[in-house]
Structures are given as structure tokens and as C-alpha cells.
Design a protein around this motif. Sequence first.
Motif, PDB file in Angstrom:
ATOM      1  N   LEU A 204      -1.851  -8.619   6.664  1.00  0.00           N
ATOM      2  CA  LEU A 204      -3.266  -8.353   6.920  1.00  0.00           C
ATOM      3  C   LEU A 204      -4.188  -8.814   5.791  1.00  0.00           C
ATOM      4  O   LEU A 204      -5.187  -9.499   6.050  1.00  0.00           O
ATOM      5  CB  LEU A 204      -3.470  -6.870   7.215  1.00  0.00           C
ATOM      6  CG  LEU A 204      -3.269  -6.396   8.659  1.00  0.00           C
ATOM      7  CD1 LEU A 204      -4.250  -7.071   9.598  1.00  0.00           C
ATOM      8  CD2 LEU A 204      -1.858  -6.609   9.143  1.00  0.00           C
ATOM      9  N   PRO A 205      -3.918  -8.477   4.521  1.00  0.00           N
ATOM     10  CA  PRO A 205      -4.794  -8.992   3.462  1.00  0.00           C
ATOM     11  C   PRO A 205      -4.820 -10.521   3.422  1.00  0.00           C
ATOM     12  O   PRO A 205      -5.876 -11.130   3.227  1.00  0.00           O
ATOM     13  CB  PRO A 205      -4.201  -8.396   2.181  1.00  0.00           C
ATOM     14  CG  PRO A 205      -3.461  -7.170   2.647  1.00  0.00           C
ATOM     15  CD  PRO A 205      -2.908  -7.542   3.982  1.00  0.00           C
TER      16      PRO A 205
ATOM     17  N   THR B  43       0.169  -0.606   6.289  1.00  0.00           N
ATOM     18  CA  THR B  43      -0.762  -1.631   5.818  1.00  0.00           C
ATOM     19  C   THR B  43      -1.357  -1.206   4.484  1.00  0.00           C
ATOM     20  O   THR B  43      -1.789  -0.063   4.325  1.00  0.00           O
ATOM     21  CB  THR B  43      -1.894  -1.854   6.840  1.00  0.00           C
ATOM     22  OG1 THR B  43      -1.345  -2.450   8.019  1.00  0.00           O
ATOM     23  CG2 THR B  43      -2.978  -2.761   6.288  1.00  0.00           C
TER      24      THR B  43
ATOM     25  N   SER C 218      -6.604  -3.810  11.954  1.00  0.00           N
ATOM     26  CA  SER C 218      -5.450  -3.620  11.073  1.00  0.00           C
ATOM     27  C   SER C 218      -4.372  -2.760  11.707  1.00  0.00           C
ATOM     28  O   SER C 218      -3.205  -2.841  11.309  1.00  0.00           O
ATOM     29  CB  SER C 218      -5.904  -3.003   9.750  1.00  0.00           C
ATOM     30  OG  SER C 218      -6.563  -1.760   9.966  1.00  0.00           O
TER      31      SER C 218
ATOM     32  N   LEU D  69      -6.407  -4.897   1.741  1.00  0.00           N
ATOM     33  CA  LEU D  69      -7.192  -5.446   2.849  1.00  0.00           C
ATOM     34  C   LEU D  69      -8.688  -5.306   2.564  1.00  0.00           C
ATOM     35  O   LEU D  69      -9.460  -6.259   2.744  1.00  0.00           O
ATOM     36  CB  LEU D  69      -6.824  -4.746   4.156  1.00  0.00           C
ATOM     37  CG  LEU D  69      -7.644  -5.134   5.389  1.00  0.00           C
ATOM     38  CD1 LEU D  69      -7.607  -6.631   5.639  1.00  0.00           C
ATOM     39  CD2 LEU D  69      -7.158  -4.360   6.615  1.00  0.00           C
TER      40      LEU D  69
END
Length: 403
Positions: free
Chosen positions: A289-290, A329, A278, A334
Motif C-alpha cells: 500500500l505505501p 497495513t 487500504s 501509508l
Amino acid sequence: MQETWRWFGPKDQVSIPDVVQAGARGIVTALHHQPPGAVWPLREIRERQEEIRTGSRSLPTPIEWSVVESLPVSEDIKRQTGDWRAHIENYKISLKNLFEAGIEVICYNFMPLLDWTRTDLSHEIETGATCMRFDLIDFIMFDVFILERKGAAEEHDAALVSEAQLRFQSASDSFKARLVNNIICGLPGAADHFSLEDIKEHLKIYEPYDHQSLSQNHADFMEMVAPFAQELGLRLCCHPDDPPVPLLGLPRIMSTEADYQRLIDAVDLPANGITLCSGSLGARSDNDLPGMMDRLGDRVHFLHLRNVRREHEDIFGSFHEAEHLGGDTDMAALVAAVLREEKRRREAGRADHSIPFRPDHGQDILDDLTRKAQPGYPAIGRLKGLAELRGLISGIQHVTENA
């Protein structure tokens, strides 16, 4: 999610007993003394396993070597030059030896020449903690005015080159020397002996390669090793570029979701998987990212959970290592995606339903500031990150299970 901890071997300033106190239950390590292209002997693998077990004997069940990071891919394999075919056969022997030792997850990367790249290894933030940082202007200063790479000025934005020139003209010799050393640290095994001329010579060797040709070489490599790993029941997982953009004229081929999808499509086997980092991927503002975890999670065999604070609004620019829950992030989103993937795996009866993760990097805080461990790998800073992630995971699981 299996809690693991990166350990750099007996010389690591953070010991196995330290890891035990941190609460991790798996070790991520490698035979760091073995050069790329060499066979990892089974005897040495077992010796490293025993060192880990001996150091954690205080536990009812000693911790184990859970993930290899990294089994390095030689530059000859990346370029398909020299002894690259022999290196691939050696790689397969090493995989067989790791299988014999009971280690199933093997992280690697396909970054040409450079591994990770930072311009500052001890950037001080407002709390007094220090962290690693990538300053784009400093990097351009190195590329254009210190390394003096041919064509470098034309590859960067003209306004940024002008800013870098002004900074170069005012910088002290000690600052320039420290900048060079910081960047050279990302050259595997080269920090002690690479000169600027050495770097130039190695860059010349890569001049014929572009994104397409290096991507094809990567696919060729996986076509040769992934079926072998699949037969053994091993899981290979490619780490993304760090940072995820071309540097020094070198192509970078594992920087986006599209890059990972291309690799999966090229060799469509479960053994051909992903290390979802990440922090590395998060340095680009266009990486979701998720969403990547939701869409590619079936092939995610290993997780590096860390965060960066982007100091820019473009796709790429300067950034520094942030607190694990404090960067750009959305770590909660995530982790929730990871837990959804683990649930799918359990329901499908997959043995690998618990995905190993480690608290990647960390800020140097408290005694870390004097211990001076491996850059990015302090004891207390990572312990803080692991505790934050552990609490986040527990909280999401509690809410989900009681919804």
C-alpha cells in the motif's frame, strides 16, 4: 488531507449532527435510491446538498457534500449488454449535473454483480467489540454446498473444500441462513429479494466474461466518460475489488497495482483515477500500500483508510476488520506517502493538493452495539478511527516540518 465521513442519507442511523460532533468537514454520499443506469436529477442533488448543510448549520461554515460514493455503473455497462449505451449517456448527464452542483470527486466501482462480500457482519473479537469478517471456509461452504454453483469445488483448494464440507455438515440451519443473508448483503439493492436461484441466474449471465474481456469493457467505459469528465474538471476514481480476488467464478479486475496501472495506461487522463482503499487492497498480502501510493499517487483522488487483520499467510484467505492502526497495513507508512504526494501537488500548484479521505468501516463499540447502524459504519467505531488517523497525520506532519 481532507477529513470526510460516509453518510447514507436521511435514513442513516448516524446523523449529520453526529458527523459534526465527530469533527469531519466533508460528506461522502450518493443518491442511493436511484438505480444504476438512471440519471441523477440536478434537483435531487441540490436537495441532498441542502439536507447536509441544514444538518450542520451549528458550524460557522456548514459542511458540504465533498465526494460522491458511488455513482453506480450498471451491470449492462459492465457486460456491454442491453441498454448499456443509453446508460453511459445517462452517466454523463449525471456527471454534468454533479458538476453544476459543484461536486468534483466521483467514486465508482467495476465489480461484477457483487459489491463487497463478507461472511459475518458482527464477528466478536477479544475486546467484546464486533466487526465484519470474511471467513474463507464459510465462503467455500456457501459456494460449493449451499449455492451449489457448477464447477465451484474445482476452483477451490481440495483440502479447503473438505474442511468446508465438514463445517457444512455440522452447521445449523440458522447459521446457514445467516451466512446466505450476509453474503447477499453485498449485492447492491438485492438484500431484500434475491434468492439463491436469482444469484445462479445472474452468475450464468457472466459466464462468457473473463478478466481480459471485463477489463476491456472497463477501458471502453472510461474512454467514453473520462474525456467528458476531464472537460468538466471532474475526478473519477475507481474503488478496488472487495475482497480483491475472483469470487463465485466472477472475474475481479481491480485487485492489484498492475490492475490500476493497466487502467491508467488505457485512458491516460487525470480524470481517470483511483480510490485507494487500504482495507480492500490490504486483504491481499502481496499488495504494497505505501508503495502503491508513492508510485500511483498522482492519480489517487480519494482515500479509504481502514485496516484488516489477515488470518493467513497466503496471498488471500480469511480476514477481519481491525482497528485503523492495528491491522496488517502499515498505516503510518501509508499516511506518510499520502503527505509526500500532497506536498508534491502543492509545489506543482495543483488545486487538488488536499486529498479527501474517510475513516472507512469501523468496529462496533460501546453504544454502536445497540444502535445497529449500516454494517461496517458505526458512529463511535469510526469516530475512534478518525481520531487515531487525525493524531497520526498531525504527528507525521509535526515531525516532518520540524526535521
